[in-house]
Motif scaffolding. Structure first.
Motif, PDB file in Angstrom:
ATOM      1  N   ARG A 178       0.827  -1.207   0.000  1.00 19.33           N
ATOM      2  CA  ARG A 178       0.000   0.000   0.000  1.00 19.33           C
ATOM      3  C   ARG A 178       0.862   1.258   0.000  1.00 19.33           C
ATOM      4  O   ARG A 178       0.580   2.230  -0.710  1.00 19.33           O
ATOM      5  N   PHE A 179       1.928   1.245   0.813  1.00 16.82           N
ATOM      6  CA  PHE A 179       2.828   2.392   0.840  1.00 16.82           C
ATOM      7  C   PHE A 179       3.534   2.563  -0.505  1.00 16.82           C
ATOM      8  O   PHE A 179       3.749   3.685  -0.962  1.00 16.82           O
ATOM      9  N   ASP A 180       3.886   1.431  -1.125  1.00 13.70           N
ATOM     10  CA  ASP A 180       4.572   1.497  -2.414  1.00 13.70           C
ATOM     11  C   ASP A 180       3.663   2.099  -3.483  1.00 13.70           C
ATOM     12  O   ASP A 180       4.124   2.857  -4.339  1.00 13.70           O
ATOM     13  N   GLU A 181       2.382   1.776  -3.431  1.00 16.98           N
ATOM     14  CA  GLU A 181       1.430   2.340  -4.378  1.00 16.98           C
ATOM     15  C   GLU A 181       1.326   3.853  -4.239  1.00 16.98           C
ATOM     16  O   GLU A 181       1.011   4.561  -5.204  1.00 16.98           O
ATOM     17  N   LYS A 182       1.564   4.365  -3.036  1.00 16.98           N
ATOM     18  CA  LYS A 182       1.503   5.806  -2.780  1.00 16.98           C
ATOM     19  C   LYS A 182       2.885   6.460  -2.834  1.00 16.98           C
ATOM     20  O   LYS A 182       3.040   7.609  -2.399  1.00 16.98           O
ATOM     21  N   ASP A 183       3.877   5.741  -3.349  1.00 19.62           N
ATOM     22  CA  ASP A 183       5.252   6.256  -3.493  1.00 19.62           C
ATOM     23  C   ASP A 183       5.887   6.659  -2.158  1.00 19.62           C
ATOM     24  O   ASP A 183       6.710   7.577  -2.105  1.00 19.62           O
ATOM     25  N   GLN A 184       5.500   5.964  -1.082  1.00 28.06           N
ATOM     26  CA  GLN A 184       6.077   6.296   0.219  1.00 28.06           C
ATOM     27  C   GLN A 184       7.493   5.750   0.382  1.00 28.06           C
ATOM     28  O   GLN A 184       8.192   6.133   1.324  1.00 28.06           O
ATOM     29  N   TRP A 185       7.932   4.850  -0.503  1.00 30.38           N
ATOM     30  CA  TRP A 185       9.294   4.336  -0.421  1.00 30.38           C
ATOM     31  C   TRP A 185      10.225   5.049  -1.398  1.00 30.38           C
ATOM     32  O   TRP A 185      11.386   4.655  -1.550  1.00 30.38           O
ATOM     33  N   ALA A 186       9.740   6.083  -2.034  1.00 31.47           N
ATOM     34  CA  ALA A 186      10.563   6.821  -2.993  1.00 31.47           C
ATOM     35  C   ALA A 186      11.751   7.468  -2.293  1.00 31.47           C
ATOM     36  O   ALA A 186      11.647   7.928  -1.154  1.00 31.47           O
ATOM     37  N   ALA A 187      12.873   7.519  -2.978  1.00 35.25           N
ATOM     38  CA  ALA A 187      14.111   8.022  -2.371  1.00 35.25           C
ATOM     39  C   ALA A 187      13.996   9.474  -1.943  1.00 35.25           C
ATOM     40  O   ALA A 187      14.563   9.878  -0.919  1.00 35.25           O
TER      41      ALA A 187
ATOM     42  N   SER B  89       7.125  17.041   2.963  1.00 32.04           N
ATOM     43  CA  SER B  89       5.937  16.254   2.572  1.00 32.04           C
ATOM     44  C   SER B  89       6.199  14.751   2.642  1.00 32.04           C
ATOM     45  O   SER B  89       5.862  14.004   1.715  1.00 32.04           O
ATOM     46  N   ASN B  90       6.814  14.314   3.720  1.00 32.42           N
ATOM     47  CA  ASN B  90       7.139  12.889   3.881  1.00 32.42           C
ATOM     48  C   ASN B  90       6.712  12.413   5.268  1.00 32.42           C
ATOM     49  O   ASN B  90       7.519  11.921   6.049  1.00 32.42           O
ATOM     50  N   VAL B  91       5.433  12.550   5.568  1.00 30.48           N
ATOM     51  CA  VAL B  91       4.941  12.269   6.911  1.00 30.48           C
ATOM     52  C   VAL B  91       5.158  10.816   7.306  1.00 30.48           C
ATOM     53  O   VAL B  91       5.506  10.528   8.464  1.00 30.48           O
ATOM     54  N   ILE B  92       4.967   9.866   6.378  1.00 31.42           N
ATOM     55  CA  ILE B  92       5.130   8.456   6.721  1.00 31.42           C
ATOM     56  C   ILE B  92       6.590   8.122   7.033  1.00 31.42           C
ATOM     57  O   ILE B  92       6.884   7.527   8.098  1.00 31.42           O
ATOM     58  N   PRO B  93       7.563   8.461   6.181  1.00 32.68           N
ATOM     59  CA  PRO B  93       8.958   8.213   6.546  1.00 32.68           C
ATOM     60  C   PRO B  93       9.369   8.908   7.838  1.00 32.68           C
ATOM     61  O   PRO B  93      10.097   8.328   8.653  1.00 32.68           O
TER      62      PRO B  93
END
Length: 264
Positions: free
Chosen positions: A39-48, A234-238
């Motif tokens: 789910r996080f990957d779909e929202k680009d939360q693992w983007a560098a 804008s990276n609240v999850i990381p």
């Protein structure tokens, strides 16, 4: 104090059942972790570009380290004052004089029952109406941590003292000690030692509770490290994962200390 004799080791059937349950729980956790990852990957939360700011020295110097300092500062002050509060009111609750014991019990039960967030709110927003001065966010947080956790610590210390064999008190009186000496020199040191793991566990709770300071604008780790970073990058999850990892590292260290004290 050893807890090894509080339960019987499981037999062969119990061992097999525990292994099956452990395997099932592990599979469920892995499945949940996979779903979260996807789910996080779909929202680009693992983007560098969302994680690289967390490796920058200026981000740590501006947000994370000041927030960590605020959290630890409030926690240390809260631990010291809550410990003192707890010792005083634990002794007062065990007094033979009702005029001391009853008010002390009322204070402890009241502050144990009031949510910590309300105590912080009252201290911060109500201080001017009570004392004519607006106290700082730091003082409001420490006020709430002291009264709430101090009341819990008072009960922990009282339980530790009451758990001691009556012979300890009687032996102290037999050698000519006064009541105050018995409590100060014999009962309190032993009672605190017995309940030390529980006290350390409560201090862990106090450290986590300091995060409630963000509601009154106190610069602590969640406010500076999470809200500050997320607002700029804008990276609240990381940012939340990093702050959670810092809390986990600190609390795990304290938890290991509690287990070592319990095994001593």
């Amino acid at each position: 104090m050893s807890y090894a004799n509080l339960y019987e080791p499981p037999g062969p059937r119990g061992v097999r059942r525990n292994r099956v349950l452990a395997g099932a729980v592990t599979l469920v956790l892995l499945a949940v972790a996979y779903v979260v990852y996807v789910r996080f990957d779909e929202k680009d939360q693992w983007a560098a570009d969302k994680w690289l700011p967390l490796l920058r020295g200026d981000v740590w110097a501006t947000f994370i380290l000041p927030g960590l300092a605020g959290t630890l500062g409030a926690a240390v002050a809260g631990v010291l004052l809550a410990g003192l509060f707890g010792l005083v009111f634990a002794v007062a609750r065990m007094s033979e004089h009702a005029w001391i014991r009853v008010p002390a019990a009322a204070v402890v039960e009241f502050f144990r029952s009031v949510p910590l967030l309300l105590l912080i709110f009252f201290a911060f927003f109500g201080s001017y109406m009570v004392i004519g001065v607006n106290i700082s966010a730091f003082a409001a947080v420490v006020f709430g941590l002291t009264l709430y956790n101090g009341s819990v610590i008072a009960e922990i210390v009282r339980a530790g003292v009451l758990s001691l064999p009556k012979g300890q008190r009687e032996a102290a009186y037999a050698v000519g000690m006064r009541k105050s000496q018995v409590m100060r020199l014999v009962l309190l040191p032993q009672g605190v030692r017995v309940m030390l793991p529980a006290l350390v566990s409560q201090f862990i709770v106090l450290l986590k509770d300091s995060a409630l300071g963000l509601i009154v604008g106190y610069d602590e780790l969640v406010d500076r490290g999470l809200n500050g970073i997320a607002a700029n990058f804008s990276n609240v999850i990381p940012a939340a994962i990093l702050i959670a990892a810092i809390f986990i590292a600190i609390n795990t260290s304290l938890d290991r200390l509690a287990h070592r004290l319990g095994a001593a």
